[in-house]
Design a protein around this motif. Structure first.
Motif, mmCIF file in Angstrom:
data_model
loop_
_atom_site.group_PDB
_atom_site.id
_atom_site.type_symbol
_atom_site.label_atom_id
_atom_site.label_comp_id
_atom_site.label_asym_id
_atom_site.label_seq_id
_atom_site.Cartn_x
_atom_site.Cartn_y
_atom_site.Cartn_z
ATOM 1 N N PRO A 83 -1.278 -2.204 -1.807
ATOM 2 C CA PRO A 83 -0.721 -1.695 -3.060
ATOM 3 C C PRO A 83 0.278 -0.572 -2.820
ATOM 4 O O PRO A 83 0.164 0.182 -1.850
ATOM 5 N N HIS A 84 1.265 -0.454 -3.705
ATOM 6 C CA HIS A 84 2.303 0.575 -3.654
ATOM 7 C C HIS A 84 3.180 0.463 -2.409
ATOM 8 O O HIS A 84 3.709 1.459 -1.922
ATOM 9 N N LYS A 85 3.349 -0.745 -1.891
ATOM 10 C CA LYS A 85 4.203 -1.000 -0.732
ATOM 11 C C LYS A 85 5.157 -2.136 -1.058
ATOM 12 O O LYS A 85 4.849 -3.004 -1.872
ATOM 13 N N VAL A 86 6.294 -2.156 -0.385
ATOM 14 C CA VAL A 86 7.233 -3.266 -0.528
ATOM 15 C C VAL A 86 6.641 -4.488 0.158
ATOM 16 O O VAL A 86 6.070 -4.388 1.245
ATOM 17 N N CYS A 87 6.766 -5.640 -0.474
ATOM 18 C CA CYS A 87 6.250 -6.877 0.119
ATOM 19 C C CYS A 87 7.097 -7.219 1.351
ATOM 20 O O CYS A 87 8.313 -7.396 1.243
ATOM 21 N N PRO A 88 6.486 -7.332 2.532
ATOM 22 C CA PRO A 88 7.271 -7.641 3.732
ATOM 23 C C PRO A 88 7.737 -9.092 3.793
ATOM 24 O O PRO A 88 8.569 -9.441 4.624
ATOM 25 N N TYR A 89 7.222 -9.950 2.915
ATOM 26 C CA TYR A 89 7.565 -11.366 2.943
ATOM 27 C C TYR A 89 8.757 -11.697 2.043
ATOM 28 O O TYR A 89 9.609 -12.492 2.402
#
Length: 58
Positions: A39-45
């Motif tokens: 949560p609260h992170k940019v999706c790396p995919y």
């Protein structure tokens, strides 16, 4: 220099170390691609965060 006066019991040592355990990493589902992310992170995919394109992913 501090020198212990009595031996530390197994119980007291265990109580002191009770907070040293690893915690389970929480995950949520990305709204764009549906993969689990932190949560609260940019999706790396897909590179999205809060339905906005933040980074370009190859």
């Amino acid at each position: 220099m501090a020198v212990q006066q009595r031996r530390t019991s197994k119980s007291r040592k265990g109580m002191r170390r009770s907070h040293h355990a690893l915690k389970v990493v929480k995950t949520t589902v990305c709204k764009k691609c549906g993969r689990p992310i932190q949560p609260h992170k940019v999706c790396p995919y897909c590179g999205y965060y809060k339905n906005r394109k933040v980074i370009n992913v190859k």
